[in-house]
Scaffold this active site. Structure first.
Site, PDB file in Angstrom:
ATOM      1  N   ARG A  50      -3.727 -10.287   4.674  1.00 50.32           N
ATOM      2  CA  ARG A  50      -4.078 -10.285   3.248  1.00 50.32           C
ATOM      3  C   ARG A  50      -2.869  -9.769   2.478  1.00 50.32           C
ATOM      4  O   ARG A  50      -2.493  -8.610   2.624  1.00 50.32           O
ATOM      5  CB  ARG A  50      -5.310  -9.400   3.035  1.00 50.32           C
ATOM      6  CG  ARG A  50      -5.818  -9.371   1.606  1.00 50.32           C
ATOM      7  CD  ARG A  50      -7.051  -8.479   1.489  1.00 50.32           C
ATOM      8  NE  ARG A  50      -7.557  -8.476   0.120  1.00 50.32           N
ATOM      9  CZ  ARG A  50      -7.070  -7.726  -0.859  1.00 50.32           C
ATOM     10  NH1 ARG A  50      -6.067  -6.899  -0.647  1.00 50.32           N
ATOM     11  NH2 ARG A  50      -7.586  -7.788  -2.070  1.00 50.32           N
ATOM     12  N   LYS A  82       0.825  -1.224   0.000  1.00 46.49           N
ATOM     13  CA  LYS A  82       0.000   0.000   0.000  1.00 46.49           C
ATOM     14  C   LYS A  82       0.851   1.262   0.000  1.00 46.49           C
ATOM     15  O   LYS A  82       2.032   1.247   0.336  1.00 46.49           O
ATOM     16  CB  LYS A  82      -0.984  -0.059   1.162  1.00 46.49           C
ATOM     17  CG  LYS A  82      -2.027  -1.149   0.861  1.00 46.49           C
ATOM     18  CD  LYS A  82      -3.352  -0.946   1.462  1.00 46.49           C
ATOM     19  CE  LYS A  82      -4.318  -1.979   0.876  1.00 46.49           C
ATOM     20  NZ  LYS A  82      -5.310  -2.424   1.830  1.00 46.49           N
TER      21      LYS A  82
HETATM   22  N1  HH2 Z   1      -7.364  -3.924   0.321  1.00 42.54           N
HETATM   23  C1  HH2 Z   1      -7.630  -3.954  -0.991  1.00 42.54           C
HETATM   24  C2  HH2 Z   1      -8.722  -4.695  -1.472  1.00 42.54           C
HETATM   25  N2  HH2 Z   1      -9.503  -5.402  -0.643  1.00 42.54           N
HETATM   26  N3  HH2 Z   1     -10.022  -6.132   1.536  1.00 42.54           N
HETATM   27  C3  HH2 Z   1      -9.774  -6.126   2.853  1.00 42.54           C
HETATM   28  N4  HH2 Z   1     -10.539  -6.838   3.696  1.00 42.54           N
HETATM   29  N5  HH2 Z   1      -8.734  -5.408   3.383  1.00 42.54           N
HETATM   30  C4  HH2 Z   1      -7.897  -4.659   2.601  1.00 42.54           C
HETATM   31  O1  HH2 Z   1      -6.982  -4.016   3.142  1.00 42.54           O
HETATM   32  C5  HH2 Z   1      -8.148  -4.648   1.189  1.00 42.54           C
HETATM   33  C6  HH2 Z   1      -9.233  -5.404   0.687  1.00 42.54           C
HETATM   34  C7  HH2 Z   1      -6.748  -3.210  -1.939  1.00 42.54           C
HETATM   35  O2  HH2 Z   1      -5.694  -4.019  -2.392  1.00 42.54           O
HETATM   36  P1  HH2 Z   1      -5.650  -4.764  -3.804  1.00 42.54           P
HETATM   37  O3  HH2 Z   1      -6.759  -5.773  -3.878  1.00 42.54           O
HETATM   38  O4  HH2 Z   1      -4.313  -5.308  -4.061  1.00 42.54           O
HETATM   39  O5  HH2 Z   1      -5.855  -3.611  -4.853  1.00 42.54           O
HETATM   40  P2  HH2 Z   1      -7.073  -3.183  -5.766  1.00 42.54           P
HETATM   41  O6  HH2 Z   1      -8.211  -2.819  -4.869  1.00 42.54           O
HETATM   42  O7  HH2 Z   1      -6.544  -2.019  -6.561  1.00 42.54           O
HETATM   43  O8  HH2 Z   1      -7.447  -4.366  -6.609  1.00 42.54           O
END
Ligand code: HH2
Length: 297
Positions: free
Chosen positions: A269, A235
């Protein structure tokens, strides 16, 4: 300095009821991220074709992921919303396959229609960055009596959430109160406590200072009495600290995951499963003060 065993690590529940599985949480479990999007902030477009996604998911399982989290919509700051149809079209071919792999499968979605289809296809967990606030979501999860749920804190929509990163009081206490209210609503709708984990939502309607307060004082969130899921992986706060772009934040992500584990997180995660699993092995051995037995497979 305190040792790993001295801070924070009493999981309030030793188990998470997650669909077909009872996940033991007496040591942290690793949720591997499978983004099926063209635009996720760190790996968008790398595995949005089903074959590439399945190969990636397979690799995460081999590296030791205990849960796979499939996402069909980017929720990065400023991300445009996608339609439920588009989100489902990305998820369906991959979900249909991975539910046969014998490990818990989570679907990262905030849309009730997508949740319903995912649960019907056999998903074990709904990971909702909007904590089941969409119309019909509470009732759906109450009806699906086995499904695990992750309720995450955020404000507004991904497209605009950073405009709401203006906490008048103490961010940690505000997040805690908000999650406590959501848990009340979700339980009142009929979702049993042992199915619920909570997430303070690192990077969602929060500045770097807010995120770091939430890590520094993460142990306070244990007062909620539910297992915590924490997502620091790659992040932007880690980019701010290290000066590195998202694909080069592996070491920073592992450090943050380990600190979250030490402060009591039950589910981590992550994108970088192998590195996180190794770090947890070292942490666990240090906690025990001896080499590990062949524990969790
Ligand atoms: N962060 C992201 C997406 N989903 N869900 C939970 N429970 N907690 C988190 O911190 C969280 C989440 C963002 O990360 P990522 O999926 O890698 O990115 P993107 O939303 O751009 O697909």
């Amino acid at each position: 300095m305190s040792t790993p065993s001295q801070r924070g690590r009493q999981a309030p529940f030793s188990c998470w009821s997650a669909g077909r599985f009872q996940l033991t949480l007496d040591s942290p479990v690793v949720m591997g991220i499978v983004n099926l999007t063209p635009d996720s902030f760190s790996d968008g477009g790398q595995h949005d074709a089903p074959e590439a996604a399945l190969a990636h998911a397979q690799r995460l399982v081999e590296e030791g992921a205990h849960i796979l989290d499939l996402g069909g919509e980017s929720t990065r700051p400023g991300a445009p919303a996608v339609s439920a149809e588009q989100e489902w079209a990305r998820l369906a071919p991959v979900l249909a396959e991975v539910v046969r792999w014998g490990l818990p499968v989570s679907v990262d979605t905030r849309r009730t229609e997508v949740m319903a289809r995912a649960l019907d296809m056999g998903a074990d967990i709904i990971n909702d960055v909007q904590a089941l606030q969409a119309p019909g979501a509470l009732e759906l999860l109450a009806r699906h009596r086995q499904a695990g749920v992750c309720l995450m804190h955020m404000r507004g929509e991904p497209g605009t959430m950073q405009q709401h990163a203006d906490y008048t009081g103490d961010v940690v206490q505000e997040v805690l109160q908000w999650l406590a209210h959501r848990v009340q609503a979700v339980q009142a709708a009929g979702v049993q406590a042992q199915r619920i984990v909570l997430d303070p939502g690192i990077g969602f309607a929060k500045t770097a200072a807010h995120n770091l307060q939430l890590l520094h004082r993460q142990h306070e969130l244990q007062a909620l009495g539910f297992p915590l899921l924490i997502g620091w992986s790659r992040k932007s706060t880690l980019g701010l600290i290290t000066g590195r772009p998202a694909p080069q934040r592996q070491a920073a992500s592992v450090a943050a995951a380990l600190l979250a584990a030490q402060a009591g997180a039950s589910v981590l995660r992550v994108h970088d499963v192998a590195a996180t699993v190794d770090a947890l092995k070292v942490w666990r051995a240090a906690t025990l003060g001896k080499p590990p037995e062949q524990d969790r497979q």
